[in-house]
Motif scaffolding. Structure first.
Motif, PDB file in Angstrom:
ATOM      1  N   GLY A  55      52.262 -99.259 106.418  1.00  0.00           N
ATOM      2  CA  GLY A  55      52.522-100.436 107.231  1.00  0.00           C
ATOM      3  C   GLY A  55      51.812-101.694 106.814  1.00  0.00           C
ATOM      4  N   GLY A  56      51.514-101.825 105.521  1.00  0.00           N
ATOM      5  CA  GLY A  56      50.861-103.025 105.023  1.00  0.00           C
ATOM      6  C   GLY A  56      51.737-103.732 104.008  1.00  0.00           C
ATOM      7  N   GLU A  57      51.279-104.900 103.573  1.00  0.00           N
ATOM      8  CA  GLU A  57      52.039-105.729 102.646  1.00  0.00           C
ATOM      9  C   GLU A  57      51.301-105.843 101.317  1.00  0.00           C
ATOM     10  N   ILE A  58      52.009-105.575 100.224  1.00  0.00           N
ATOM     11  CA  ILE A  58      51.449-105.717  98.879  1.00  0.00           C
ATOM     12  C   ILE A  58      52.477-106.396  97.982  1.00  0.00           C
ATOM     13  N   THR A  86      52.227-123.825 100.796  1.00  0.00           N
ATOM     14  CA  THR A  86      52.295-125.237 100.432  1.00  0.00           C
ATOM     15  C   THR A  86      51.802-125.352  98.997  1.00  0.00           C
ATOM     16  N   ASP A  87      51.840-126.557  98.431  1.00  0.00           N
ATOM     17  CA  ASP A  87      51.322-126.748  97.079  1.00  0.00           C
ATOM     18  C   ASP A  87      49.817-126.517  97.014  1.00  0.00           C
ATOM     19  N   MET A  88      49.127-126.651  98.133  1.00  0.00           N
ATOM     20  CA  MET A  88      47.670-126.548  98.145  1.00  0.00           C
ATOM     21  C   MET A  88      47.153-125.343  98.913  1.00  0.00           C
ATOM     22  N   GLY A  89      48.001-124.687  99.700  1.00  0.00           N
ATOM     23  CA  GLY A  89      47.525-123.621 100.573  1.00  0.00           C
ATOM     24  C   GLY A  89      48.268-122.314 100.365  1.00  0.00           C
ATOM     25  N   ALA A  90      47.668-121.230 100.860  1.00  0.00           N
ATOM     26  CA  ALA A  90      48.280-119.913 100.746  1.00  0.00           C
ATOM     27  C   ALA A  90      47.801-119.034 101.888  1.00  0.00           C
ATOM     28  N   GLN A  91      48.689-118.182 102.362  1.00  0.00           N
ATOM     29  CA  GLN A  91      48.291-117.159 103.320  1.00  0.00           C
ATOM     30  C   GLN A  91      47.542-116.066 102.567  1.00  0.00           C
ATOM     31  N   VAL A  92      46.423-115.633 103.115  1.00  0.00           N
ATOM     32  CA  VAL A  92      45.601-114.610 102.473  1.00  0.00           C
ATOM     33  C   VAL A  92      45.827-113.287 103.183  1.00  0.00           C
ATOM     34  N   ILE A  93      46.342-112.306 102.432  1.00  0.00           N
ATOM     35  CA  ILE A  93      46.604-110.975 102.974  1.00  0.00           C
ATOM     36  C   ILE A  93      45.582-110.016 102.376  1.00  0.00           C
ATOM     37  N   VAL A  94      44.814-109.379 103.225  1.00  0.00           N
ATOM     38  CA  VAL A  94      43.739-108.492 102.796  1.00  0.00           C
ATOM     39  C   VAL A  94      44.035-107.075 103.269  1.00  0.00           C
ATOM     40  N   GLN A  95      44.072-106.159 102.315  1.00  0.00           N
ATOM     41  CA  GLN A  95      44.357-104.752 102.589  1.00  0.00           C
ATOM     42  C   GLN A  95      45.555-104.615 103.526  1.00  0.00           C
ATOM     43  N   GLY A  96      46.606-105.394 103.178  1.00  0.00           N
ATOM     44  CA  GLY A  96      47.889-105.247 103.833  1.00  0.00           C
ATOM     45  C   GLY A  96      48.170-106.151 105.004  1.00  0.00           C
ATOM     46  N   LYS A  97      47.144-106.847 105.529  1.00  0.00           N
ATOM     47  CA  LYS A  97      47.327-107.654 106.727  1.00  0.00           C
ATOM     48  C   LYS A  97      46.925-109.108 106.480  1.00  0.00           C
ATOM     49  N   ALA A  98      47.712-110.028 107.050  1.00  0.00           N
ATOM     50  CA  ALA A  98      47.384-111.452 106.954  1.00  0.00           C
ATOM     51  C   ALA A  98      46.140-111.732 107.798  1.00  0.00           C
ATOM     52  N   VAL A  99      45.127-112.333 107.158  1.00  0.00           N
ATOM     53  CA  VAL A  99      43.860-112.554 107.866  1.00  0.00           C
ATOM     54  C   VAL A  99      43.499-114.023 108.021  1.00  0.00           C
ATOM     55  N   ALA A 100      43.988-114.888 107.123  1.00  0.00           N
ATOM     56  CA  ALA A 100      43.564-116.286 107.183  1.00  0.00           C
ATOM     57  C   ALA A 100      44.417-117.107 106.233  1.00  0.00           C
TER      58      ALA A 100
END
Length: 486
Positions: A55-58, A86-100
């Motif tokens: 159930g995680g994302e990779i 965005t050109d400057m930003g990214a969603q950070v996914i850690v061990q399968g889950k979006a965290v920040a």
């Protein structure tokens, strides 16, 4: 008990040098020999992702590499996934889950934040597998990124593992790429490089031999092998869109896909590219959505911004004309949301908080939420009176209220997607929907009233993995990597 896992890292002189494919090939070669092997990529930046059984994302590349290793994919195989919104930003996914969001973490403190998760996942795999084949990201020679690197030599140094470097000769300048990359590494990093691989060579190898000899003499590192250019080779791309296809002559079905700035999971269309009855055309800025039987709006990592881009390009007018003339339209995930009445993002999940009017072809409204839906699903699609088994995966932050006839019923009792009253527009959250046998024919019948050639996507992937694995066994000196190998 201390782990005894042997590990090898594949780094490249550039993006698209062949790292992902070589890791998949090495995993398959080792799996064939009975080795319990797993892939690993410390950090991936890609908008093509997959949902694991847990159930995680990779990244999809690691999902395919796990397939090559004949094991289920897990979140530990790609502990950090960056999805640019965005050109400057990214969603950070850690061990399968979006965290920040990357902006919230801050680039300067990013390594301190992310490296512990990377090492935790690596150590977990060490406990479970005999060998780990690791993929780097981009190039280790980006000296401006070295201080915060966890994807290439930053990880290799922390984990104390050997590295091979691969370069694509088809790009030109292969010896400069390899020599220069090595030269830009620190002394300790240079010492852990155990050899080079040259990828996609065409022609007589004897014509390359003097260059190979020069490289080995200059670097005191062996060339482990030269992989040939494999014509017609087709394995899922990590991020770059592959527009090559097999259509020859007149196609039965013409499909057009607009390329959004943040298009995601364009691997949904790989099976269309490989079908001889389908002409798949990706449309970019300045081009028209025309000459189509079916327009498919793909997934997006920044739905409201990509919807604005769609309107800026005049594609909304192209879609309106296409429908007015009797054409069919389909939306997948973000594209499905765009076809509704509205998309709201009150929390600023994918950018600036706010709301946007949708295209209005489906009676549905979407609100982006903090909790992401990540799931593999199976079900039954009902279209044109035909019931077809479907499977796929959902990766989306949107919660959608649907006031239309659903497109499919899922095995958990829920429904997915929608069909417009005019029967010209459909949408679904399911990525990979075309991969299930029969779905493409059902959609083709809905669009043109005719079948198309049935393609076994899983078999195509397996054939591609085996083909590159065969090439690796034939052309690389694997004893330089694993001296004990038979």
């Amino acid at each position: 008990m201390q782990p005894t896992t042997k590990a090898l890292m594949v780094q490249g002189t550039t993006s698209d040098a062949g790292k992902s494919v070589l890791v998949a090939a090495l995993c398959r070669v080792l799996a064939r020999k009975g080795v319990n092997v797993a892939p690993f990529k410390p950090q991936n930046m890609a908008l093509n992702s997959a949902v694991t059984a847990d159930g995680g994302e990779i990244g999809r590349a690691q999902y395919v590499q796990a397939m090559a290793a004949n094991i289920p994919a897990s979140v530990d195989m790609n502990p950090v996934l960056l999805k640019p919104n965005t050109d400057m930003g990214a969603q950070v996914i850690v061990q399968g889950k979006a965290v920040a969001d990357m902006n919230a973490i801050g680039y300067q403190s990013y390594k301190e934040f992310a490296l512990p998760f990377v090492m935790d996942s690596f150590h977990k795999l060490q406990q479970q597998f005999d060998t780990i084949v690791i993929e780097g990201a981009g190039s280790p020679a980006e000296v401006n990124l070295r201080e915060n690197d966890i994807a290439n030599m930053g990880f290799a140094e922390e984990a104390d593992i050997p590295v091979i470097i691969i370069a694509d000769i088809d790009k030109g300048g292969v010896f400069a790429h390899l020599y220069g990359t090595l030269a830009l590494l620190s002394e300790s990093e240079q010492k852990r490089v155990i050899g080079f691989v040259i990828n996609r060579f065409r022609g007589d190898l004897s014509l390359l031999q003097s260059g190979l000899d020069w490289l080995e003499q200059k670097t005191n590192k062996p060339v482990i092998g030269v992989l040939p250019y494999l014509h017609g080779f087709d394995l899922e791309a990590e991020d770059a869109i592959n527009s090559s296809q097999v259509t020859q002559g007149e196609a039965k079905l013409n499909v057009v896909v607009p390329v959004f700035p943040r298009i995601s999971n364009h691997t949904d269309f790989d099976i269309l590219r490989s079908n001889p009855d389908i002409n798949l055309r990706y449309v970019g800025p300045g081009e028209r959505l025309d000459r189509a039987d079916l327009i498919v709006l793909p997934g997006s990592k920044s739905v409201r911004n990509d919807l604005a881009h769609l309107r800026e390009q005049g594609w909304d007018k192209d879609i309106a004309r296409h429908i007015r003339l009797g054409g069919k339209v389909m939306g997948i995930c973000g594209g499905y949301q765009m076809l509704g009445k509205s998309i709201s993002d009150p929390l600023g999940i994918e950018g600036e908080a706010g709301s946007s009017d949708g295209l209005g072809y489906l009676d549905l409204m979407t609100e982006l939420a903090a909790e992401k839906t990540l799931t593999n699903v199976v079900g039954t699609m009902t279209l044109q009176g035909l019931q077809t088994k479907v499977k796929g995966y959902e990766i989306h932050a949107g919660v959608t209220q649907v006031n239309e006839q659903p497109l499919m019923t899922l095995s958990n009792g829920q429904t997915d997607g929608a069909i417009s009253d005019c029967n010209q527009v459909i949408g679904t959250y399911l990525h990979g929907i075309f991969d299930a046998s029969g779905v493409l024919n059902t959609v083709a019948n809905w669009v043109i009233g005719d079948n198309v050639t049935s393609i076994n996507h899983t078999k195509n992937q397996e054939d591609a993995i085996n083909r590159i694995a065969d090439a690796v066994e034939e052309h690389l000196n694997l004893k330089l990597l694993w001296p004990e190998m038979d």
